[in-house]
Design an enzyme around this catalytic site. Structure first.
Site, PDB file in Angstrom:
ATOM      1  N   LYS A  85      -2.914   0.342   9.049  1.00 60.25           N
ATOM      2  CA  LYS A  85      -3.253  -0.616   7.995  1.00 60.25           C
ATOM      3  C   LYS A  85      -2.022  -1.419   7.596  1.00 60.25           C
ATOM      4  O   LYS A  85      -0.934  -0.868   7.426  1.00 60.25           O
ATOM      5  CB  LYS A  85      -3.800   0.116   6.761  1.00 60.25           C
ATOM      6  CG  LYS A  85      -5.056   0.919   7.027  1.00 60.25           C
ATOM      7  CD  LYS A  85      -5.454   1.776   5.841  1.00 60.25           C
ATOM      8  CE  LYS A  85      -5.976   0.961   4.696  1.00 60.25           C
ATOM      9  NZ  LYS A  85      -6.512   1.828   3.613  1.00 60.25           N
ATOM     10  N   HIS A 103     -14.690  -3.650   8.578  1.00 56.98           N
ATOM     11  CA  HIS A 103     -14.001  -3.505   7.293  1.00 56.98           C
ATOM     12  C   HIS A 103     -14.321  -4.632   6.308  1.00 56.98           C
ATOM     13  O   HIS A 103     -13.668  -4.740   5.270  1.00 56.98           O
ATOM     14  CB  HIS A 103     -12.479  -3.405   7.491  1.00 56.98           C
ATOM     15  CG  HIS A 103     -12.073  -2.351   8.474  1.00 56.98           C
ATOM     16  ND1 HIS A 103     -12.241  -1.002   8.229  1.00 56.98           N
ATOM     17  CD2 HIS A 103     -11.531  -2.441   9.716  1.00 56.98           C
ATOM     18  CE1 HIS A 103     -11.807  -0.315   9.276  1.00 56.98           C
ATOM     19  NE2 HIS A 103     -11.379  -1.161  10.189  1.00 56.98           N
ATOM     20  N   GLU A 139      -9.828   1.471  -5.292  1.00 55.54           N
ATOM     21  CA  GLU A 139     -10.667   1.797  -4.142  1.00 55.54           C
ATOM     22  C   GLU A 139     -10.351   3.205  -3.651  1.00 55.54           C
ATOM     23  O   GLU A 139      -9.183   3.568  -3.474  1.00 55.54           O
ATOM     24  CB  GLU A 139     -10.448   0.786  -3.019  1.00 55.54           C
ATOM     25  CG  GLU A 139     -10.856  -0.634  -3.394  1.00 55.54           C
ATOM     26  CD  GLU A 139     -10.856  -1.579  -2.214  1.00 55.54           C
ATOM     27  OE1 GLU A 139     -10.390  -1.171  -1.124  1.00 55.54           O
ATOM     28  OE2 GLU A 139     -11.322  -2.719  -2.363  1.00 55.54           O
ATOM     29  N   GLY A 149      -8.973  -6.784   2.924  1.00 57.64           N
ATOM     30  CA  GLY A 149     -10.061  -7.492   3.578  1.00 57.64           C
ATOM     31  C   GLY A 149     -10.224  -7.159   5.041  1.00 57.64           C
ATOM     32  O   GLY A 149     -10.837  -7.918   5.791  1.00 57.64           O
ATOM     33  N   GLY A 150      -9.655  -6.021   5.488  1.00 53.11           N
ATOM     34  CA  GLY A 150      -9.810  -5.624   6.880  1.00 53.11           C
ATOM     35  C   GLY A 150      -8.823  -6.272   7.827  1.00 53.11           C
ATOM     36  O   GLY A 150      -8.797  -5.953   9.017  1.00 53.11           O
ATOM     37  N   HIS A 203     -16.945   4.236   1.159  1.00 55.61           N
ATOM     38  CA  HIS A 203     -16.010   3.411   0.391  1.00 55.61           C
ATOM     39  C   HIS A 203     -16.600   3.257  -1.005  1.00 55.61           C
ATOM     40  O   HIS A 203     -17.562   2.517  -1.204  1.00 55.61           O
ATOM     41  CB  HIS A 203     -15.847   2.048   1.073  1.00 55.61           C
ATOM     42  CG  HIS A 203     -14.964   1.093   0.340  1.00 55.61           C
ATOM     43  ND1 HIS A 203     -13.951   0.396   0.953  1.00 55.61           N
ATOM     44  CD2 HIS A 203     -14.934   0.705  -0.956  1.00 55.61           C
ATOM     45  CE1 HIS A 203     -13.348  -0.375   0.054  1.00 55.61           C
ATOM     46  NE2 HIS A 203     -13.937  -0.208  -1.104  1.00 55.61           N
ATOM     47  N   ARG A 231      -7.222  -7.881  -9.190  1.00 56.58           N
ATOM     48  CA  ARG A 231      -7.947  -9.130  -9.451  1.00 56.58           C
ATOM     49  C   ARG A 231      -9.413  -8.795  -9.645  1.00 56.58           C
ATOM     50  O   ARG A 231      -9.828  -7.642  -9.512  1.00 56.58           O
ATOM     51  CB  ARG A 231      -7.795 -10.086  -8.269  1.00 56.58           C
ATOM     52  CG  ARG A 231      -8.201  -9.430  -6.940  1.00 56.58           C
ATOM     53  CD  ARG A 231      -8.288 -10.395  -5.802  1.00 56.58           C
ATOM     54  NE  ARG A 231      -8.399  -9.744  -4.511  1.00 56.58           N
ATOM     55  CZ  ARG A 231      -9.504  -9.208  -4.010  1.00 56.58           C
ATOM     56  NH1 ARG A 231     -10.622  -9.214  -4.725  1.00 56.58           N
ATOM     57  NH2 ARG A 231      -9.520  -8.659  -2.810  1.00 56.58           N
ATOM     58  N   LYS A 288       0.808  -1.216   0.000  1.00 58.56           N
ATOM     59  CA  LYS A 288       0.000   0.000   0.000  1.00 58.56           C
ATOM     60  C   LYS A 288       0.844   1.270   0.000  1.00 58.56           C
ATOM     61  O   LYS A 288       0.492   2.267  -0.633  1.00 58.56           O
ATOM     62  CB  LYS A 288      -0.937   0.001   1.214  1.00 58.56           C
ATOM     63  CG  LYS A 288      -2.055  -1.031   1.151  1.00 58.56           C
ATOM     64  CD  LYS A 288      -2.990  -0.868   2.331  1.00 58.56           C
ATOM     65  CE  LYS A 288      -4.187  -1.802   2.242  1.00 58.56           C
ATOM     66  NZ  LYS A 288      -3.833  -3.201   2.417  1.00 58.56           N
TER      67      LYS A 288
END
Length: 642
Positions: A157, A233, A273, A163-164, A207, A295, A116
Site C-alpha cells: 500500500k 479497492h 477505516e 482510493g486503491g 471494510h 475529510r 499510513k
C-alpha cells in the site's frame, strides 16, 4: 457564523455543500476550470470565479488561485469537499495565513494521519488495534523479507495515498517484485511519493469505517458504515449500519475511533477505516485500524440518513467556532441506508472510464440523488467520471435494499455507457441480500454481475417504432394502403450486431413488429402498449435510441446510404480512453502472444495494461512513451494474419 464561503471543488460534492450553505443562509462562491464553465455547481452558486485550465493541476489544485478568489469575492472560509486539496496540509496553512478559515481539520492533524505508516504508529500509542505489517525501510530486499515474515498473502500500500491507488494484493513470493514496482509507479504518479508499506491481508475481510466528528477538544462517533462491496479497492455500494454488527462490537469500534480522533485533536468530519475479519461472526478482537480520512467521505449520506445529522452543516458550524452540537448519548441509529455510485464507465471493457454528453438523466421520486451533472452536460476526461450517488433509507435493511433496487431500475441515463446495470445486479445479489458481504464478493462473482443483459424483444420493437417516428399518437391514415398491410423497416445496430426490424401496420394504432424471430404486438390504448404492457420510456438523439425499462439498451439507427467504413479489425491496438502512454514494451518485429502486455496507459491516475488481442507479430509501434493520446488513437499495429 460566516456570511460567505468558497467551495474549492467541483461536481456533486460542490453542489452538496452549496445546498446546505443555502439552507443556512450563507452565500456561496464556486470556482471552475475551463472545462467546467457551464457546470452545475457554477450555476448553483451565488458567485463563480474562473481559476484556470481544465487539468486539475491548472485549476482545482492551484491553492493560490483559490485563495485569491476568496479575497476577490469576500469569502471568509474555504470548504474543500473531498479530493483535490482537501487533505493537503500546506494548503490549510496557506488558507489560514491569508486570514481565512479552513472548514476542516488542522494541518497538524492532516499530517499526523497523512502517511499510513506514521498514522499506524500513532494509533498503536493511542491503544487502537492495527494490522500486523512493515513500515519504514524501503529497500527492496527488506520489503520482500518483511512480506515473507508477515506471511502471504500481503498487501502493498502507498503510504501517502488512498482510493486503491498504489495498492497491490500479492499472493506468492514470486509475484512480489513486479507488484512492488507497479505499486510504487502508481503511487509516485498519484501522490508524488513512491514509498509503500506491507500489511497482512486479512482473509474474507470486511471494510467497516466509523464516522467521527470533533471540535478540536472532544469527539463523537456517528456509528459505522460497511463499505465492503469494492472492485479493485474502489467502493461501489455502501451501507449503514453494518449488517450483523453486535452492539458490543459497535461500541468497541466507536470508542476506538473516538480515541483516534481525540489523540490528534481532530476538528471536523473524519472517518476511521477498519479492516474486519469477516470469516465468521463479528467479534471485538477482530478489527484493526487501516487509515483515517481527514475529510468528508463520498459515502457520508448514508450516515446522515440513519442519524438525521447534516454533516456539512456541522462542519460549517464547528469551523465557525461552535462546539459539537450534541453529546454521544444523543446520537442513535434510525433504520438502514444504502448508497450506490453511478459512474460513466464501460463495464464490458473492464470498467474503463467513459466520457460523453448526457442526453438524458433522471432519478425516481423517493430516492436521494447527489449529482453534479444534468442532462446536456459532458462527462470530461479530466475528472472522476462519477455521475451521481443514489441513496435510499428504510426502516429495515431488507426494505432499504428493495428501495435501492427499485431506484436503480428507475434511474434513466442516456448518452454514455454507465455501470448502472452492474450496480443493479449487485443490489439484487442473493448473498448481498442475506448480508453476506466481504471485499472479495464482487471479484468472486464478477462474471455474473458484469454479464451483458440482452435487449428484450419489446425493447428492440420499441426502438424500431421510435426510429420510424411511430411512437406518438397515430394519425387517421397510419397503416393505410390499398390492398395489403403497410410494412416499414429500419436497420438498427445494437452491441455491434445489425438487425433489420420490420413494422407491419395493420391499421390505425395496430402494428406487428418482427424482430429476432419474434413478433411483438403494438396497440394504441391512450398510449402505446407492447404485448399488453405500457411502452417503456425512451430517449432519442443523434441517431441513437435508448430504451429504458429494466436494463437500458441503446440502439444506433443505421442510415443505409451512409454506413461507416470498416475499421482495421483486430490488427490495431487503440487507446481505450484519453491518457498518458506510460510504458511501451512492444517492439517492431517482435512475436507476441494473445494477452501479452504491450503498453501501459495511465488515465484517471490509474494504470491500464494494453494487451495483444491475438498471437502475432508487431508490425509497427505508433506511439512513444510519454505521449498524451486521445481515445481511439492507434498505438500498436500487428501484421496481417496469413
Amino acid at each position: 457564523m460566516f456570511d460567505k464561503i468558497l467551495i474549492a471543488n467541483r461536481g456533486e460534492i460542490a453542489c452538496r455543500v452549496i445546498r446546505t450553505a443555502r439552507e443556512m443562509g450563507i452565500a456561496t462562491v464556486a470556482v471552475y476550470s475551463d472545462a467546467d464553465a457551464g457546470a452545475m455547481h457554477v450555476a448553483m452558486a451565488d458567485e463563480a470565479v474562473h481559476i484556470g485550465g481544465s487539468a486539475p493541476s491548472e485549476s482545482y489544485l492551484r491553492g493560490d488561485a483559490i485563495i485569491a478568489a476568496c479575497h476577490a469575492t469576500g469569502a471568509q472560509a474555504v470548504h474543500p469537499g473531498y479530493g483535490f486539496l482537501s487533505e493537503n496540509p500546506d494548503f490549510v496553512e496557506a488558507v489560514e495565513a491569508a486570514g481565512l478559515v479552513f472548514i476542516g481539520p488542522s494541518a497538524k492533524a492532516i499530517r499526523a494521519m497523512g502517511l499510513k505508516d506514521a498514522a499506524k504508529a500513532l494509533m498503536e500509542e493511542a491503544g487502537v488495534p492495527v494490522v500486523p505489517g512493515h513500515r519504514g525501510d524501503q529497500d527492496d530486499e527488506v520489503l520482500a523479507a518483511a512480506a515473507e515474515a508477515i506471511g502471504y498473502p500481503v498487501l502493498i500500500k502507498a503510504v501517502a495515498g488512498g482510493g486503491g491507488k498504489g495498492m497491490r494484493l500479492v499472493e506468492t513470493p514470486g509475484a512480489f517484485a513486479d507488484a512492488l514496482a507497479s505499486a510504487r509507479g502508481e503511487a509516485k504518479t498519484a501522490f508524488g511519493n513512491p514509498d509503500v508499506l506491507i500489511e497482512k491481508f486479512v482473509t474474507n475481510p470486511r471494510h467497516i469505517e466509523v464516522q467521527v466528528f470533533g471540535d478540536g477538544t472532544r469527539a463523537v462517533h456517528l456509528f459505522e458504515r460497511d463499505c465492503s462491496l469494492q472492485r479493485r479497492h474502489q467502493k461501489v455500494i455502501e451501507e449503514a449500519p453494518a449488517p450483523g454488527m453486535p452492539e458490543e462490537m459497535r461500541s468497541a469500534m466507536g470508542a476506538a475511533a473516538v480515541r483516534a480522533a481525540e489523540a490528534i485533536g481532530y476538528a471536523g468530519a473524519g472517518t476511521i477505516e477498519f479492516i474486519v475479519d469477516g470469516s465468521g461472526p463479528l467479534r471485538t478482537d477482530g478489527f484493526w485500524f487501516m487509515e483515517m480520512n481527514t475529510r468528508l467521505q463520498v459515502e457520508h449520506p448514508v450516515t446522515e440518513a440513519i442519524t438525521g445529522v447534516d454533516l456539512v452543516e456541522w462542519q460549517i458550524r464547528v469551523a465557525a467556532g461552535e462546539d459539537i452540537p450534541v453529546a454521544q448519548e444523543d446520537l442513535a441509529i434510525s433504520g438502514h441506508a444504502f448508497e450506490a455510485r453511478l459512474y460513466a464507465e464501460d463495464v464490458e471493457k473492464g470498467f474503463l472510464p467513459a466520457t460523453g454528453r448526457l442526453g438524458a438523466l433522471s432519478f425516481p421520486d423517493g430516492a436521494r440523488a447527489d449529482t453534479g451533472v444534468r442532462a446536456g452536460d459532458v462527462i470530461s476526461p479530466h475528472y472522476d467520471p462519477m455521475i451521481a450517488k443514489v441513496i435510499v433509507h428504510g426502516p429495515t435493511r431488507e426494505i432499504a435494499l428493495r428501495q435501492l433496487s427499485r431506484a436503480l431500475r428507475q434511474t434513466q441515463v442516456a448518452g454514455t455507457v454507465t455501470n448502472l446495470a452492474f450496480v443493479g445486479a449487485l443490489a439484487d445479489h442473493e448473498g448481498f441480500r442475506r448480508g453476506e458481504v466481504d471485499t472479495g464478493l464482487i471479484g468472486r462473482d464478477i462474471e455474473a454481475l458484469a454479464a451483458v443483459v440482452p435487449a428484450t424483444a419489446v425493447q428492440r420493437a420499441w426502438a424500431a417504432m421510435v426510429a420510424l417516428g411511430l411512437d406518438g399518437a397515430p394519425d387517421a391514415f397510419q397503416g393505410f394502403s390499398l390492398w395489403s398491410p403497410l410494412d416499414r423497416s429500419v436497420a438498427l445496430r445494437h452491441r455491434g450486431e445489425e438487425e433489420t426490424v420490420v413494422v407491419r401496420m395493420r391499421g390505425r394504432g395496430d402494428a406487428l413488429i418482427s424482430t429476432a424471430g419474434l413478433v411483438v404486438e403494438a396497440l394504441w390504448r391512450d398510449g402505446w402498449t407492447l404485448d399488453g404492457l405500457a411502452a417503456p420510456a425512451h430517449h432519442a438523439e443523434r441517431g441513437v435510441v435508448t430504451v429504458f425499462g429494466g436494463v437500458a439498451q441503446a440502439f444506433e439507427v443505421i442510415d443505409p446510404l451512409a454506413r461507416e467504413a470498416q475499421g482495421a479489425g483486430g490488427n490495431v491496438i487503440e487507446a481505450p480512453m484519453p491518457g498518458l502512454v506510460k510504458v511501451v514494451t512492444a517492439k517492431a518485429g517482435e512475436t507476441v502472444t494473445a494477452g501479452q502486455r504491450l503498453a501501459v496507459l495511465e488515465a484517471m491516475k490509474m494504470e491500464h495494461a494494453l494487451t495483444a488481442p491475438r498471437d502475432g507479430v508487431v508490425a509497427e509501434v505508433l506511439v512513444a512513451e510519454g505521449a498524451q493520446v486521445e481515445a481511439g488513437a492507434p498505438l500498436i499495429r500487428l501484421e496481417e494474419e496469413e
